[in-house]
Enzyme design. Structure first.
Site, PDB file in Angstrom:
ATOM      1  CG  ASN A   7      -1.856   1.108   1.319  1.00  0.00           C
ATOM      2  OD1 ASN A   7      -1.778   2.038   0.530  1.00  0.00           O
ATOM      3  ND2 ASN A   7      -2.759   1.047   2.278  1.00  0.00           N
ATOM      4  NE  ARG A  98      -6.286   1.538  -0.124  1.00  0.00           N
ATOM      5  CZ  ARG A  98      -6.315   2.640   0.603  1.00  0.00           C
ATOM      6  NH1 ARG A  98      -5.280   2.990   1.335  1.00  0.00           N
ATOM      7  NH2 ARG A  98      -7.379   3.387   0.621  1.00  0.00           N
ATOM      8  CG  HIS A 188     -13.060   3.247   3.100  1.00  0.00           C
ATOM      9  ND1 HIS A 188     -13.788   4.238   3.715  1.00  0.00           N
ATOM     10  CD2 HIS A 188     -11.770   3.518   3.364  1.00  0.00           C
ATOM     11  CE1 HIS A 188     -12.961   5.070   4.323  1.00  0.00           C
ATOM     12  NE2 HIS A 188     -11.723   4.648   4.114  1.00  0.00           N
ATOM     13  CG  HIS A 216     -13.793   1.740   6.803  1.00  0.00           C
ATOM     14  ND1 HIS A 216     -12.994   0.622   6.706  1.00  0.00           N
ATOM     15  CD2 HIS A 216     -12.978   2.769   7.111  1.00  0.00           C
ATOM     16  CE1 HIS A 216     -11.742   0.974   6.950  1.00  0.00           C
ATOM     17  NE2 HIS A 216     -11.708   2.269   7.196  1.00  0.00           N
ATOM     18  NE  ARG A 249     -10.138  12.389   3.594  1.00  0.00           N
ATOM     19  CZ  ARG A 249     -10.091  11.075   3.399  1.00  0.00           C
ATOM     20  NH1 ARG A 249     -11.183  10.410   3.090  1.00  0.00           N
ATOM     21  NH2 ARG A 249      -8.960  10.424   3.504  1.00  0.00           N
ATOM     22  N   GLY A 340     -10.788   1.766  12.557  1.00  0.00           N
ATOM     23  CA  GLY A 340     -10.185   2.108  13.861  1.00  0.00           C
ATOM     24  C   GLY A 340     -11.192   2.553  14.905  1.00  0.00           C
ATOM     25  CD  GLU A 395      -8.961  -1.531   4.002  1.00  0.00           C
ATOM     26  OE1 GLU A 395      -9.155  -0.787   3.047  1.00  0.00           O
ATOM     27  OE2 GLU A 395      -8.621  -1.123   5.120  1.00  0.00           O
TER      28      GLU A 395
HETATM   29  P1  AMP Z   1      -7.969   3.698  10.909  1.00  0.00           P
HETATM   30  O1  AMP Z   1      -7.885   4.814   9.901  1.00  0.00           O
HETATM   31  O2  AMP Z   1      -9.019   2.686  10.571  1.00  0.00           O
HETATM   32  O3  AMP Z   1      -6.629   3.086  11.242  1.00  0.00           O
HETATM   33  O4  AMP Z   1      -8.480   4.380  12.264  1.00  0.00           O
HETATM   34  C1  AMP Z   1      -7.683   5.293  12.965  1.00  0.00           C
HETATM   35  C2  AMP Z   1      -8.524   6.067  13.939  1.00  0.00           C
HETATM   36  O5  AMP Z   1      -9.204   5.181  14.842  1.00  0.00           O
HETATM   37  C3  AMP Z   1      -7.721   6.984  14.848  1.00  0.00           C
HETATM   38  O6  AMP Z   1      -7.536   8.247  14.261  1.00  0.00           O
HETATM   39  C4  AMP Z   1      -8.588   7.102  16.090  1.00  0.00           C
HETATM   40  O7  AMP Z   1      -9.397   8.252  15.956  1.00  0.00           O
HETATM   41  C5  AMP Z   1      -9.491   5.892  16.046  1.00  0.00           C
HETATM   42  N1  AMP Z   1      -9.315   5.020  17.214  1.00  0.00           N
HETATM   43  C6  AMP Z   1      -8.395   4.061  17.416  1.00  0.00           C
HETATM   44  N2  AMP Z   1      -8.571   3.486  18.636  1.00  0.00           N
HETATM   45  C7  AMP Z   1      -9.628   4.093  19.201  1.00  0.00           C
HETATM   46  C8  AMP Z   1     -10.321   3.967  20.452  1.00  0.00           C
HETATM   47  N3  AMP Z   1      -9.960   3.057  21.382  1.00  0.00           N
HETATM   48  N4  AMP Z   1     -11.372   4.782  20.680  1.00  0.00           N
HETATM   49  C9  AMP Z   1     -11.756   5.693  19.764  1.00  0.00           C
HETATM   50  N5  AMP Z   1     -11.153   5.853  18.583  1.00  0.00           N
HETATM   51  C10 AMP Z   1     -10.104   5.078  18.293  1.00  0.00           C
END
Ligand code: AMP
Length: 414
Positions: A7, A98, A188, A216, A249, A340, A395
């Site tokens: 990626n 990706r 996504h 997502h 965003r 996340g 993914e």
């Molecule tokens: P991703 O882009 O899917 O890797 O998600 C990243 C985002 O998930 C981070 O910017 C956080 O805002 C959120 N995140 C990760 N762990 C937690 C948590 N325990 N509680 C709330 N938000 C979280």
């Protein structure tokens, strides 16, 4: 087969090496041999590497470009520090990339040849930030691994190519769609497709009977309505800016705001677009951070009105989209959270679902607490007419599996 999944972003490469083949796909016995990230490519890069279940190792090295990063990764993978299954370059059997935008060209993953590369280049104007860096990754991999190694492109947009015209057309002059292909594409796709696939595995149902709403929620956020296994609507549009509120965003706004800000703040339309991409969303409302974890900190939320507001606007928009997508899909069996935030935050899931009891969605507070990133599962009550699940996304696994299917000439199951 050992598949290298790449990626490639503007200054970051994320990778995994996954051992998989048609048999392991059927039996769910794929194995992750290694994973890592190389950040800040172009200067003193920060490198995080993990072979198998060993501890992550962090280091730095001067890596001037994507090619140098891919060379570094191959050198590590074939060294004693890398996974035992990879001893030489011949132990990597194919590479899966990706690729963010496949436009209307790609409805499935494909083996990359000169025509495919040209078509990915054609999509650069639709994704000027992402496709060029994805292409750099493909070219670097070809230079480092040799032109003989099969490479496969897996597109973020492909899963949503089943959207009907009424969902993907914007109500602007039709010739603009004809001339420039301005329409909703959605992103996504790999994640929405993966969690829908895991859901039907969990329930033991056929693809054609999969009727779910998938959310997502990560730093980027999108929602998809999946009917009879196909994506029929999604919240992201021509670019990943439309739809839900995200880390930085804005998601949906009145398009007239762009000119308004431009005039008032003396910014070019491009600068306003950057503001909507990079300084808006959770960060824009809170003025503090794009990280949901920090906003949810109890003391912060209680004492900082804007931190609280950012979370409220985020959850409100998600709830509004769930309602809309249930309406256009004619209902669904389940709402699925991933990403996340979707996987890790029981609090955000609870706030989004709060008020959806009237459509039959009743969260079970204990199940909601219990399930998350590590153990996905049912989070609604048994009596809930509309079920809710957390399903961790993967993914990279789907990219590795598509790569195997493409190089084996087997049709991909969507
Ligand atoms: P991703 O882009 O899917 O890797 O998600 C990243 C985002 O998930 C981070 O910017 C956080 O805002 C959120 N995140 C990760 N762990 C937690 C948590 N325990 N509680 C709330 N938000 C979280």
């Amino acid at each position: 087969m050992n598949i290298l999944v790449l990626n490639s972003g503007s200054s970051t490469i994320k990778f995994q090496i996954i051992a998989t083949d048609l048999e392991s796909i059927a039996n769910n016995t794929d194995r992750r041999l290694a994973r890592g990230t190389i950040e800040r490519i172009g200067g003193e890069a920060i490198i995080t590497l993990q072979a198998g279940e060993q501890d992550k190792k962090r280091s730095t090295a001067p890596l001037r470009d994507t090619r140098a990063a891919v060379e570094f990764l191959l050198r590590w993978a074939t060294s004693d520090a890398g996974p035992v299954e990879v001893q030489s370059v011949a132990d990597i059997n194919a590479i899966g990339h990706r690729v963010v935008h496949g436009g209307e060209h790609f409805t499935h993953s494909v083996v990359i040849d000169a025509d495919v590369l040209r078509a990915i280049e054609d999509c650069i104007e639709l994704a000027p930030l992402h496709n060029p860096t994805n292409i750099k990754g493909i070219q670097a991999a070809r230079e480092v691994f040799g032109a003989g190694l099969p490479q496969v492109a897996v597109f973020d947009t492909a899963f949503h190519q089943t959207l009907p015209e009424q969902a993907y057309l914007y109500a602007i002059p039709y010739q603009l769609y004809r001339r420039y292909r301005i329409r909703r594409y959605g992103f996504h796709g790999t994640s929405h497709r993966y969690v829908a696939y895991r859901y039907r595995q969990l329930k033991g149902i056929e693809r054609e009977r999969t009727n779910v709403i998938t959310l997502h929620l990560g730093n980027g956020c999108s929602i998809a309505a999946i009917r009879d296994g196909n994506s029929i609507d999604t919240s992201m549009g021509l670019t990943p800016l439309e739809g839900l509120v995200m880390g930085t965003r804005s998601g949906d706004i009145d398009p007239a705001i762009i000119d308004f800000i431009s005039v008032k703040e003396g910014l070019t339309p491009r600068e306003v677009e950057t503001l909507l991409n990079k300084q808006s969303g959770l960060l824009g409302i809170s003025g503090l951070t794009n990280d949901m974890r920090e906003l949810l900190d109890e003391e912060r939320e209680n004492n900082d009105r804007r931190a609280h507001l950012a979370i409220e606007v985020f959850c409100y928009r998600a709830r509004k989209y769930i309602g809309g997508f249930l309406a256009i899909a004619g209902g669904a069996e389940a709402v699925i959270f991933t990403g996340g935030i979707g996987e890790n935050s029981s609090e955000v899931r609870a706030r989004i679902c709060n008020g959806l009891e009237w459509i039959g969605l009743e969260l079970d507070p204990e199940r909601n607490q219990e399930h998350g990133h590590k153990t996905g599962g049912l989070i609604s009550k048994d009596s809930s007419r509309l079920a809710a699940y957390v399903i961790p996304t993967d993914e990279e696994l789907l990219i590795a599996r598509d790569t195997v299917r493409c190089v084996s000439g087997v049709a991909q199951r969507y």
